[in-house]
Design a protein around this motif. Structure first.
Motif, PDB file in Angstrom:
ATOM      1  N   ALA A 201       0.837  -1.196   0.000  1.00  0.00           N
ATOM      2  CA  ALA A 201       0.000   0.000   0.000  1.00  0.00           C
ATOM      3  C   ALA A 201       0.868   1.240   0.000  1.00  0.00           C
ATOM      4  CB  ALA A 201      -0.904   0.008   1.232  1.00  0.00           C
ATOM      5  N   PRO A 202       0.487   2.275  -0.726  1.00  0.00           N
ATOM      6  CA  PRO A 202       1.268   3.518  -0.755  1.00  0.00           C
ATOM      7  C   PRO A 202       1.352   4.129   0.626  1.00  0.00           C
ATOM      8  CG  PRO A 202      -0.388   3.472  -2.513  1.00  0.00           C
ATOM      9  CD  PRO A 202      -0.659   2.318  -1.649  1.00  0.00           C
ATOM     10  N   GLN A 203       2.517   4.695   0.959  1.00  0.00           N
ATOM     11  CA  GLN A 203       2.716   5.285   2.265  1.00  0.00           C
ATOM     12  C   GLN A 203       1.846   6.505   2.473  1.00  0.00           C
ATOM     13  OE1 GLN A 203       4.607   4.007   4.693  1.00  0.00           O
ATOM     14  NE2 GLN A 203       4.904   2.260   3.329  1.00  0.00           N
ATOM     15  N   SER A 204       1.453   7.152   1.371  1.00  0.00           N
ATOM     16  CA  SER A 204       0.693   8.385   1.499  1.00  0.00           C
ATOM     17  C   SER A 204      -0.797   8.162   1.633  1.00  0.00           C
ATOM     18  CB  SER A 204       0.940   9.278   0.274  1.00  0.00           C
ATOM     19  OG  SER A 204       0.546   8.592  -0.915  1.00  0.00           O
ATOM     20  N   MET A 205      -1.231   6.898   1.531  1.00  0.00           N
ATOM     21  CA  MET A 205      -2.673   6.634   1.606  1.00  0.00           C
ATOM     22  C   MET A 205      -3.199   6.964   2.992  1.00  0.00           C
ATOM     23  SD  MET A 205      -4.776   3.083   0.997  1.00  0.00           S
ATOM     24  CE  MET A 205      -4.364   3.093  -0.746  1.00  0.00           C
ATOM     25  N   PRO A 206      -4.208   7.787   3.117  1.00  0.00           N
ATOM     26  CA  PRO A 206      -4.742   8.102   4.441  1.00  0.00           C
ATOM     27  C   PRO A 206      -5.371   6.869   5.064  1.00  0.00           C
ATOM     28  CG  PRO A 206      -5.522   9.653   2.753  1.00  0.00           C
ATOM     29  CD  PRO A 206      -4.872   8.534   2.046  1.00  0.00           C
ATOM     30  N   GLN A 207      -5.152   6.717   6.348  1.00  0.00           N
ATOM     31  CA  GLN A 207      -5.693   5.553   7.051  1.00  0.00           C
ATOM     32  C   GLN A 207      -7.205   5.514   6.989  1.00  0.00           C
ATOM     33  OE1 GLN A 207      -3.950   3.122   8.270  1.00  0.00           O
ATOM     34  NE2 GLN A 207      -5.727   1.979   8.989  1.00  0.00           N
ATOM     35  N   LYS A 208      -7.854   6.653   6.988  1.00  0.00           N
ATOM     36  CA  LYS A 208      -9.312   6.683   7.023  1.00  0.00           C
ATOM     37  C   LYS A 208      -9.935   6.212   5.722  1.00  0.00           C
ATOM     38  CE  LYS A 208      -9.735  11.551   5.590  1.00  0.00           C
ATOM     39  NZ  LYS A 208     -10.287  12.860   5.958  1.00  0.00           N
ATOM     40  N   SER A 209      -9.144   6.090   4.646  1.00  0.00           N
ATOM     41  CA  SER A 209      -9.712   5.646   3.381  1.00  0.00           C
ATOM     42  C   SER A 209      -9.829   4.134   3.296  1.00  0.00           C
ATOM     43  CB  SER A 209      -8.851   6.148   2.213  1.00  0.00           C
ATOM     44  OG  SER A 209      -7.579   5.496   2.234  1.00  0.00           O
ATOM     45  N   MET A 210      -9.227   3.424   4.236  1.00  0.00           N
ATOM     46  CA  MET A 210      -9.324   1.977   4.211  1.00  0.00           C
ATOM     47  C   MET A 210     -10.751   1.565   4.545  1.00  0.00           C
ATOM     48  SD  MET A 210      -6.331   0.959   3.448  1.00  0.00           S
ATOM     49  CE  MET A 210      -6.276  -0.762   3.920  1.00  0.00           C
ATOM     50  N   PRO A 211     -11.360   0.634   3.749  1.00  0.00           N
ATOM     51  CA  PRO A 211     -12.732   0.238   4.010  1.00  0.00           C
ATOM     52  C   PRO A 211     -12.849  -0.508   5.321  1.00  0.00           C
ATOM     53  CG  PRO A 211     -11.743  -1.193   2.363  1.00  0.00           C
ATOM     54  CD  PRO A 211     -10.774  -0.096   2.603  1.00  0.00           C
ATOM     55  N   ARG A 212     -13.905  -0.240   5.996  1.00  0.00           N
ATOM     56  CA  ARG A 212     -14.155  -0.893   7.276  1.00  0.00           C
ATOM     57  C   ARG A 212     -15.630  -1.254   7.360  1.00  0.00           C
ATOM     58  NH1 ARG A 212     -10.312  -0.251  11.144  1.00  0.00           N
ATOM     59  NH2 ARG A 212     -11.853  -0.647  12.753  1.00  0.00           N
ATOM     60  N   SER A 213     -15.930  -2.364   8.059  1.00  0.00           N
ATOM     61  CA  SER A 213     -17.315  -2.746   8.280  1.00  0.00           C
ATOM     62  C   SER A 213     -17.740  -2.474   9.708  1.00  0.00           C
ATOM     63  CB  SER A 213     -17.518  -4.237   7.978  1.00  0.00           C
ATOM     64  OG  SER A 213     -16.753  -5.019   8.845  1.00  0.00           O
ATOM     65  N   ALA A 214     -16.820  -1.884  10.482  1.00  0.00           N
ATOM     66  CA  ALA A 214     -17.120  -1.567  11.863  1.00  0.00           C
ATOM     67  C   ALA A 214     -16.618  -0.166  12.155  1.00  0.00           C
ATOM     68  CB  ALA A 214     -16.444  -2.579  12.784  1.00  0.00           C
ATOM     69  N   PRO A 215     -17.143   0.476  13.201  1.00  0.00           N
ATOM     70  CA  PRO A 215     -16.697   1.825  13.525  1.00  0.00           C
ATOM     71  C   PRO A 215     -15.310   1.824  14.121  1.00  0.00           C
ATOM     72  CG  PRO A 215     -18.208   1.020  15.185  1.00  0.00           C
ATOM     73  CD  PRO A 215     -18.177  -0.011  14.107  1.00  0.00           C
ATOM     74  N   GLN A 216     -14.756   3.014  14.328  1.00  0.00           N
ATOM     75  CA  GLN A 216     -13.434   3.141  14.904  1.00  0.00           C
ATOM     76  C   GLN A 216     -13.421   2.565  16.314  1.00  0.00           C
ATOM     77  OE1 GLN A 216     -10.754   4.255  13.344  1.00  0.00           O
ATOM     78  NE2 GLN A 216     -11.902   4.599  11.457  1.00  0.00           N
ATOM     79  N   PRO A 217     -12.236   2.082  16.770  1.00  0.00           N
ATOM     80  CA  PRO A 217     -12.139   1.532  18.118  1.00  0.00           C
ATOM     81  C   PRO A 217     -12.655   2.528  19.153  1.00  0.00           C
ATOM     82  CG  PRO A 217     -10.130   1.077  16.892  1.00  0.00           C
ATOM     83  CD  PRO A 217     -10.938   2.001  16.043  1.00  0.00           C
ATOM     84  N   GLY A 218     -13.381   1.991  20.146  1.00  0.00           N
ATOM     85  CA  GLY A 218     -13.924   2.835  21.194  1.00  0.00           C
ATOM     86  C   GLY A 218     -15.329   3.320  20.909  1.00  0.00           C
ATOM     87  N   ARG A 219     -15.828   3.103  19.682  1.00  0.00           N
ATOM     88  CA  ARG A 219     -17.191   3.529  19.350  1.00  0.00           C
ATOM     89  C   ARG A 219     -18.003   2.316  18.919  1.00  0.00           C
ATOM     90  NH1 ARG A 219     -19.945   5.245  14.749  1.00  0.00           N
ATOM     91  NH2 ARG A 219     -18.086   5.097  13.441  1.00  0.00           N
ATOM     92  N   VAL A 220     -19.130   2.104  19.556  1.00  0.00           N
ATOM     93  CA  VAL A 220     -20.005   0.985  19.224  1.00  0.00           C
ATOM     94  C   VAL A 220     -20.808   1.338  17.986  1.00  0.00           C
ATOM     95  CG1 VAL A 220     -21.893  -0.470  20.031  1.00  0.00           C
ATOM     96  CG2 VAL A 220     -20.155   0.313  21.649  1.00  0.00           C
ATOM     97  N   SER A 221     -20.849   0.426  17.039  1.00  0.00           N
ATOM     98  CA  SER A 221     -21.583   0.674  15.802  1.00  0.00           C
ATOM     99  C   SER A 221     -23.059   0.904  16.072  1.00  0.00           C
ATOM    100  CB  SER A 221     -21.424  -0.518  14.847  1.00  0.00           C
ATOM    101  OG  SER A 221     -22.314  -0.412  13.770  1.00  0.00           O
ATOM    102  N   ALA A 222     -23.648   1.796  15.291  1.00  0.00           N
ATOM    103  CA  ALA A 222     -25.087   2.051  15.404  1.00  0.00           C
ATOM    104  C   ALA A 222     -25.890   0.806  15.098  1.00  0.00           C
ATOM    105  CB  ALA A 222     -25.488   3.189  14.455  1.00  0.00           C
ATOM    106  N   ARG A 223     -25.320  -0.117  14.321  1.00  0.00           N
ATOM    107  CA  ARG A 223     -26.029  -1.364  14.034  1.00  0.00           C
ATOM    108  C   ARG A 223     -26.336  -2.129  15.315  1.00  0.00           C
ATOM    109  NH1 ARG A 223     -22.527  -4.858  11.411  1.00  0.00           N
ATOM    110  NH2 ARG A 223     -20.810  -3.514  12.071  1.00  0.00           N
TER     111      ARG A 223
END
Length: 471
Positions: free
Chosen positions: A10-32
């Motif tokens: 993966a390119p070093q410049s790729m922002p971490q937030k652009s990676m696809p995720r099926s769950a919310p960020q750590p520490g936050r419970v998904s609305a699902r």
């Protein structure tokens, strides 16, 4: 292999937030989880309320008031499961092709009406018809709900999602045992049946207003999470090898010919003989064994389910964390059989010792339900999994029919606490043995060439060593 190489390429410049995720960020419970699970939990909880309060009604005078013999009482208890058995597979097929949400709405409304009518009947045959129709209405819930959850939760979440749904069983019996026993001693069985059916009628409209079939229909879920979840679920479906029933499009005959589905069906049948024999006749077993008042019977009947809640949550988290299914299910079932056998051995000398073994046996029996139902969507494509879950749960309903009848008949003939638990330990032991021998791989000769479903080069993200525990 691709899982290991992706981070380095993966390119070093790729922002971490652009990676696809099926769950919310750590520490936050998904609305699902916050939105979906309370709704499905309450729904299944109400189904269990209207299913299991019958045992209290029988103990509180229903049989005496209607002149029902012990043999007919066992038949009445079993008729619910005959209705439950009859419509499982058609329900699963309908839910797969149409809207499970709308189908469940009709069922909630129907079983609420049938449950209330139980308090108004005045003869055996009307009660028999009512119990059969109640089972028919409730038969659609589990296959439709399990199929619905596969649309909302990924593989690494599914055991917990299934468990939080099925927790409606022990949690409901827990509070229902304490409250219903007291209410029936004060108000009588007729009034309690009528009153306890009303919440389901009201809840049907709450369900229809708040639930949707897929995340794509849910405006309350963030668009980014909807897209990420959809991509994750699509990858999982592509990773499941198109062998066995998947290759045939998931038709009912293809499902019925799959040895894995047949094995899981027989397991749940044996398991359910014990589970529903225990649930339906627990108040009578306790009343005969040691409790003398309905209030005391209710409190003691709640005990086995308190331990079940804790152990079910622990087992489901362990199952998803390490993706253990088979090797979590069968040891717990073995322990359940051992505790029920110990209850049988202790019953002649000490009701207290027999009761404590009963509590532990029930907890071990209930704990692996979430991981068990997570096996099917792990090894079969969604189109096949929906029908397969209907077939498997239909076998469980047949086991419930047999368990209610067999345990009820034993109680009527022997009036023995121990005899009932000796029989229950044999059935649950058989289920444990079958699960220990279970092989989740498709039969050789299919399109996948005998590969383990979810393994091999076609499914790199599921090929970690812990996945071996599924086979």
């Amino acid at each position: 292999m691709s899982n290991q190489s992706t981070p380095q390429s993966a390119p070093q410049s790729m922002p971490q937030k652009s990676m696809p995720r099926s769950a919310p960020q750590p520490g936050r419970v998904s609305a699902r989880w916050l939105r979906i699970m309370p709704i499905v939990f309450v729904t299944y909880s109400l189904a269990y309320l209207d299913r299991t309060n019958y045992g209290f009604g029988a103990t509180a005078g229903l049989n005496d008031d209607l002149g029902i013999s012990p043999g007919r009482a066992a038949l009445l208890s079993a008729l619910f499961f005959l209705g439950y058995f009859a419509f499982q597979v058609p329900a699963a097929a309908y839910a797969r092709r149409h809207s499970p949400t709308r189908m469940i709405f009709v069922c909630i409304l129907g079983w609420g009406v049938m449950a209330s009518l139980t308090g108004l009947v005045d003869n055996f045959w009307l009660l028999a018809a009512d119990r059969f129709l109640l089972g028919s209405m409730e038969s659609l819930i589990i296959p439709a709900m399990l199929l619905l959850l596969t649309q909302w939760f990924s593989r690494d979440e599914r055991s917990r999602a299934n468990t939080y749904l099925i927790l409606g069983n022990p949690v409901t019996v827990l509070w229902m045992s304490a409250i219903t026993g007291y209410l029936m001693s004060r108000l009588g069985w007729r009034t309690v049946f009528v009153v306890e059916g009303v919440p389901s009628i009201v809840w049907a409209f709450v369900w229809l207003a708040t639930m949707s079939d897929t995340p794509q229909q849910a405006g309350w879920l963030p668009a980014e999470e909807r897209a990420a979840l959809g991509a994750r679920l699509a990858r999982e479906q592509r990773a499941i090898a198109p062998a066995g029933v998947g290759a045939a499009g998931g038709g009912i005959w293809a499902v019925l010919s799959d040895r894995r589905v047949l094995s899981l069906s027989l397991q749940l049948l044996l398991w359910s003989v014990t589970a529903y024999g225990f649930i339906m006749w627990l108040p009578d077993i306790i009343h005969r064994g040691g409790a003398r008042s309905m209030g005391g019977t209710g409190l003691l009947a709640a005990g086995p389910y308190a331990g079940s809640v804790v152990l079910m949550v622990a087992a489901s988290n362990l199952s998803d964390r390490y993706r253990i299914r088979k090797h979590l299910v069968w040891p717990l079932l073995m322990l359940s059989a051992a505790f029920f056998l110990a209850s049988y051995l202790a019953a002649p000398g000490s009701f207290v010792a027999a009761y404590l073994c009963m509590v532990l046996g029930c907890a071990c029996m209930q704990a692996p339900l979430g991981p068990f139902f997570a096996i099917v969507p792990d090894i079969l494509p969604r189109e096949a999994a929906g029908v397969a879950m209907g077939v498997i749960n239909s076998a469980g309903a047949l086991g419930g029919f047999l368990g209610s009848w067999i345990i009820g008949d034993i109680q009527a003939r022997t009036h023995s606490l121990g005899a009932s638990f000796a029989v229950m330990s044999l059935f649950i032991f058989g289920a444990a043995v079958l699960m220990a021998l279970f092989d989740g791989r498709p039969a050789k000769g299919g399109e996948a060439g005998g590969r383990a479903v979810g393994g091999g080069a076609a499914a790199p993200e599921f090929s970690r060593p812990r996945d071996i525990l599924l086979s």
